[in-house]
Design an enzyme around this catalytic site. Structure first.
Site, PDB file in Angstrom:
ATOM      1  N   THR A 193      41.315  38.759  43.514  1.00  0.00           N
ATOM      2  CA  THR A 193      40.624  38.766  42.235  1.00  0.00           C
ATOM      3  C   THR A 193      39.477  39.750  42.301  1.00  0.00           C
ATOM      4  OG1 THR A 193      39.742  37.329  40.492  1.00  0.00           O
ATOM      5  CG2 THR A 193      38.903  36.971  42.723  1.00  0.00           C
ATOM      6  N   CYS A 194      38.781  39.941  41.169  1.00  0.00           N
ATOM      7  CA  CYS A 194      37.655  40.877  41.110  1.00  0.00           C
ATOM      8  C   CYS A 194      36.396  40.239  41.694  1.00  0.00           C
ATOM      9  CB  CYS A 194      37.381  41.289  39.665  1.00  0.00           C
ATOM     10  SG  CYS A 194      38.740  42.154  38.868  1.00  0.00           S
ATOM     11  N   THR A 195      35.489  41.078  42.139  1.00  0.00           N
ATOM     12  CA  THR A 195      34.194  40.644  42.655  1.00  0.00           C
ATOM     13  C   THR A 195      33.220  41.796  42.545  1.00  0.00           C
ATOM     14  OG1 THR A 195      33.188  39.347  44.454  1.00  0.00           O
ATOM     15  CG2 THR A 195      34.448  41.276  45.104  1.00  0.00           C
ATOM     16  N   ARG A 232      39.014  36.618  37.228  1.00  0.00           N
ATOM     17  CA  ARG A 232      37.885  35.813  37.695  1.00  0.00           C
ATOM     18  C   ARG A 232      36.988  35.384  36.534  1.00  0.00           C
ATOM     19  NH1 ARG A 232      33.805  36.964  42.805  1.00  0.00           N
ATOM     20  NH2 ARG A 232      33.286  34.765  43.096  1.00  0.00           N
TER      21      ARG A 232
END
Length: 259
Positions: A225-227, A158
């Site tokens: 994805t990352c968050t 991301r």
């Protein structure tokens, strides 16, 4: 007269001695000022180094990843263009892929500038850091789009290293997601979005992800994805299901969802 002068000199000497030995005098003040000056210089140096690290992580790694991804993408399209003709119009795909092998392209109009992403096998940093979307191989081996059932699960960075899924939070139910292979366009529709979950929640890439709303085997796609942004604390997931397939023609005309 000489005695008075000698007395004045002795008094000045005593006063000078007291000033030099005064704990709050110039000597101590000079040491404090020097310490503050050194501390200030250290803080400035730290700030510069931190700024350089951020610039490297969020900008320069993107530059390097974009170059790598572009080179790999050109190589794959060149392979598709110059593959030997067999006269067989049926889709042809490898029986298996090794880590790092190119699979095709992911097209997601909602991602904006990064709407076209090269897909490669594997989700290790050695793959994802090249500015691509990687195909999961564990804990659940992703099913390829041409398989009869399964979940084509992908991951991408991301932030930094191409940041191909930086805008993944822009996707909403009903948005198109298209996978392009050498022979076929696979058109999916987003069915559900999970804004945040634990990074240990491997169920999001299961053949039938429980939180997706899917209840039976089908032909699915998952993007992860990352968050939140600029962190890797949690994961987000987007799920879609196959709507239709479109054979690739000689011009590689994209389906209507991409036009």
């Amino acid at each position: 007269m000489a005695g008075r002068r000698q007395g004045y000199a002795q008094e000045r000497g005593r006063r000078g001695g007291r000033r030099q030995g005064d704990p709050g005098g110039p000597v101590r003040g000079g040491r404090v000022a020097a310490a503050v000056s050194v501390l200030g210089e250290l803080l400035i140096t730290f700030g510069v180094l931190l700024g350089l690290f951020v610039a490297y992580s969020l900008w320069w790694t993107n530059v390097l990843a974009d170059r790598q991804a572009d080179s790999l993408a050109h190589r794959l399209r060149d392979q598709w263009t110059h593959r030997p003709a067999t006269g067989d119009t049926a889709p042809r795909h490898p029986r298996s892929f090794a880590v790092g092998d190119a699979v095709g392209f992911l097209h997601v109009p909602a991602l904006g500038a990064d709407s076209t992403v090269l897909i490669r096998m594997g989700t290790g940093t050695d793959v994802l850091n090249q500015g691509v979307a990687g195909v999961y191989r564990r804990p659940y081996a992703a099913a390829m789009p041409w398989e009869r059932t399964g979940n084509f699960a992908l991951a991408a960075h991301r932030d930094g290293h191409g940041a191909r899924f930086h805008n993944l939070d822009r996707l909403h139910k009903g948005d198109p997601v298209v996978v392009e292979t050498s022979d076929t366009w696979y058109v999916y529709r987003v069915d559900a979005v999970l804004p945040q979950t634990s990074k240990e929640d491997t169920g999001v890439i299961a053949p039938v992800p429980k939180e997706s709303g899917f209840t039976r085997p089908g032909r699915y796609i998952t993007l992860t994805t990352c968050t939140p942004v600029y962190t890797s604390r949690y994961r987000m997931a987007v799920w879609g299901s196959l709507v239709r397939t479109v054979p690739v023609d000689a011009r590689r005309t994209p389906p209507a969802e991409l036009r």
